[in-house]
Design an enzyme around this catalytic site. Structure first.
Site, PDB file in Angstrom:
ATOM      1  N   CYS A  17       0.829  -1.193   0.000  1.00 36.79           N
ATOM      2  CA  CYS A  17       0.000   0.000   0.000  1.00 36.79           C
ATOM      3  C   CYS A  17       0.865   1.245   0.000  1.00 36.79           C
ATOM      4  O   CYS A  17       2.067   1.177   0.175  1.00 36.79           O
ATOM      5  CB  CYS A  17      -0.887   0.010   1.241  1.00 36.79           C
ATOM      6  SG  CYS A  17      -1.900  -1.467   1.379  1.00 36.79           S
ATOM      7  N   GLY A  44      -1.344   1.015  -4.694  1.00 38.66           N
ATOM      8  CA  GLY A  44      -2.633   0.490  -4.272  1.00 38.66           C
ATOM      9  C   GLY A  44      -3.758   1.102  -5.052  1.00 38.66           C
ATOM     10  O   GLY A  44      -3.876   2.329  -5.114  1.00 38.66           O
ATOM     11  N   ASN A 118       1.200   0.119   5.588  1.00 35.27           N
ATOM     12  CA  ASN A 118       1.755  -0.588   4.430  1.00 35.27           C
ATOM     13  C   ASN A 118       2.572  -1.742   4.974  1.00 35.27           C
ATOM     14  O   ASN A 118       3.514  -1.516   5.741  1.00 35.27           O
ATOM     15  CB  ASN A 118       2.643   0.359   3.606  1.00 35.27           C
ATOM     16  CG  ASN A 118       3.416  -0.346   2.488  1.00 35.27           C
ATOM     17  OD1 ASN A 118       4.430   0.154   2.041  1.00 35.27           O
ATOM     18  ND2 ASN A 118       2.954  -1.498   2.035  1.00 35.27           N
TER      19      ASN A 118
END
Ligand code: AMP
Length: 501
Positions: A17, A44, A118
């Site tokens: 992410c 993402g 993330n």
């Protein structure tokens, strides 16, 4: 080892992410967050969101879709505050739901906070068990993390002073295992955290009037921030009225830098800087190394857009074989790699890439890409080039065979889905239909990064995981190469006949 059975099965999938945070007193920062998230969109594409604080209250807006689908001018105008965090979430199989969109928000006894993550935790089951959570009640590892911090905050007896969130984090973080680059915000301060291995990137930038945290440096550029430094593995930064303070939640012995080597190969943007290196230049060097290691006679070097282009440039420069464009990418089509259905993945390739027939017909091509993971995309690309008249297709891959699943933030499926898990290079070559296939060696890859001596996680290439991983998902280990699935039934991929000797 830690399992993830507390989460629904589909949540065992990994995600890479993008995270962003900004603290700029006196400004309304939501438009800057949107710019920053656009710069991180490649990390993402499933959902996007932000949490904004004006010092009095926090507002969270998140939804499924691209940043441009989630935010418009009208919505941005309603997000007022000088402190914000944002997130873009990687699309994964079966786990696309609003609940998993981030930031995750909690109001713990009056203390509001939000977190954007993330990475991927590897000890979810122990963590959930320790707080008595029932299987299936946390919707993701990030949700569980928010829950742990929220409970810790609530136990700090409703203190609402600026230190409460940091205090809770100092107690919770050492319990977490795996990969986590985090940005968090409460009403007053911005926090950045990188796990002790620093699997995923996170950098710090300075504005004239504040600070920015971001997964990658291009998000600092668009925010008008200058790069200060990477957040160090095992570091917690607190940004607020008092400036930027550094804390160390882990003992020094726990801290061992292991940045994901795939950030260099594929994941991060080419204009990103990691370990002081611009990734485009590193990828060109990967191509040069590849040409040195695996030369071949050909008429043209073609890069698979976009990720294979810099290495193709390098291959061409070193080999003297001219670089040319052979494939055109439709920029309006999203990622095809993760589509759960193989048929759709192959069709996705056709939607995304189209051959330049005049450039290709009758030519012997060196086709350079950064990696082969499942082999589906590569196979479709080779077939497409042959249909367009390529005389020969010699595949050159600017990383070593991808053999082991990632547990630290990249969705590559289980081991049975990885084509190089138990096929030799010749067998892979047969499967993808190329005339020859060669991969870059690990040593050459590390050399090409420009920081060969730096700490890298290369578990996907070597099976050497820096921290324990959930064995149930691993399915086989380097010591015990036993697969659950018998050969020939490995998902969508037929196992080719053994290569002729
Ligand atoms: P395949 O042949 O299906 O293994 O796909 C290979 C392509 O997927 C290469 O062009 C890579 O750039 C790309 N790729 C590698 N890792 C990932 C990832 N984690 N997510 C999306 N695409 C990836």
């Amino acid at each position: 080892m830690g399992q993830v059975s507390t989460l629904p099965e589909s949540e065992g999938r990994r995600e890479a992410c993008g995270v962003f945070g900004i603290y700029a007193p006196g400004r309304s920062v939501a438009p800057v967050v949107v710019d920053g998230l656009h710069a991180l969109q490649h990390r993402g594409q499933e959902s996007a969101g932000m949490a904004v604080s004006d010092g009095q209250a926090m507002v969270v807006m998140k939804d499924m879709g691209l940043v441009s689908q989630v935010f418009n001018d009208y919505k941005i105008a309603g997000l007022v505050g000088h402190l914000a965090i944002g997130h873009t979430r990687y699309s994964t199989t079966g786990s696309s739901s609003w609940h998993n969109a981030q930031p995750m928000y909690r109001n713990a006894g009056g203390s509001e906070f939000a977190v954007a993550h993330n990475g991927n935790l590897t000890n979810v089951e122990e963590l959930a068990g320790a707080i008595g959570m029932l299987p299936g009640t946390a919707t993701s590892d990030s949700d569980l993390m928010a829950e742990l911090v929220g409970r810790e905050l609530a136990m700090s007896d409703g203190q609402e002073d600026q230190g409460a969130l940091v205090g809770a984090l100092m107690r919770v973080l050492p319990q977490l295992q795996g990969a986590f680059s985090l940005v968090l915000a409460d009403r007053d301060c911005l926090v950045g955290v990188r796990d002790p291995n620093g699997f995923r990137p996170l950098c710090l930038g300075r504005l004239d009037d504040g600070w920015v945290l971001a997964s990658e440096t291009p998000a600092l550029d668009i925010a008008g921030a200058h790069f200060v430094r990477e957040v160090e593995p095992g570091e917690l930064l607190v940004i607020g009225d008092a400036g930027c303070e550094s804390h160390r939640p882990w003992p020094p012995a726990k801290v061992q830098p292991k940045l994901c080597i795939f950030e260099f190969v594929y994941l991060a943007r080419p204009d990103s800087r990691l370990y002081g290196q611009e990734l485009h230049a590193a990828r060109v060097r990967m191509g040069e190394q590849l040409a040195e290691q695996s030369p071949t006679s050909a008429d043209m070097v073609v890069g698979v857009p976009d990720s294979g282009i810099p290495a193709a440039e390098g291959y061409s420069r070193k080999s003297g074989v001219p670089f040319g464009h052979g494939l055109v990418k439709n920029r309006y089509i999203g990622r095809t790699f993760i589509d759960p259905e193989p048929g759709k993945r192959a069709l996705g390739v056709r939607r995304k890439l189209n051959p330049l027939r005049e450039a290709i017909a009758g030519r012997r091509l060196v086709v350079v890409d950064d990696s082969i993971v499942r082999g589906t995309t590569t196979r479709a690309i080779v077939a497409m080039l042959r249909e367009a008249g390529a005389k020969e297709v010699h595949l050159r891959i600017s990383s070593p065979p991808y053999r082991w699943p990632c547990y630290f933030g990249v969705d590559t499926g289980t081991r049975s889905e990885l084509i190089a898990a138990d096929l030799e290079v010749g067998e892979i070559c047969d499967y993808v239909g190329a005339d020859s296939l060669a991969y870059l060696s690990l040593d050459a890859l590390k050399k090409a990064t420009g920081v060969a001596g730096a700490g890298f996680c290369d578990a996907c290439l070597t099976g050497e995981y820096p921290v324990p991983v959930p064995l149930r998902q691993l399915r086989s280990t380097p010591e015990q190469p036993a697969r659950e699935e018998p050969s020939g039934t490995t998902g969508d991929r037929p196992v080719p006949a053994p290569a002729a000797q």
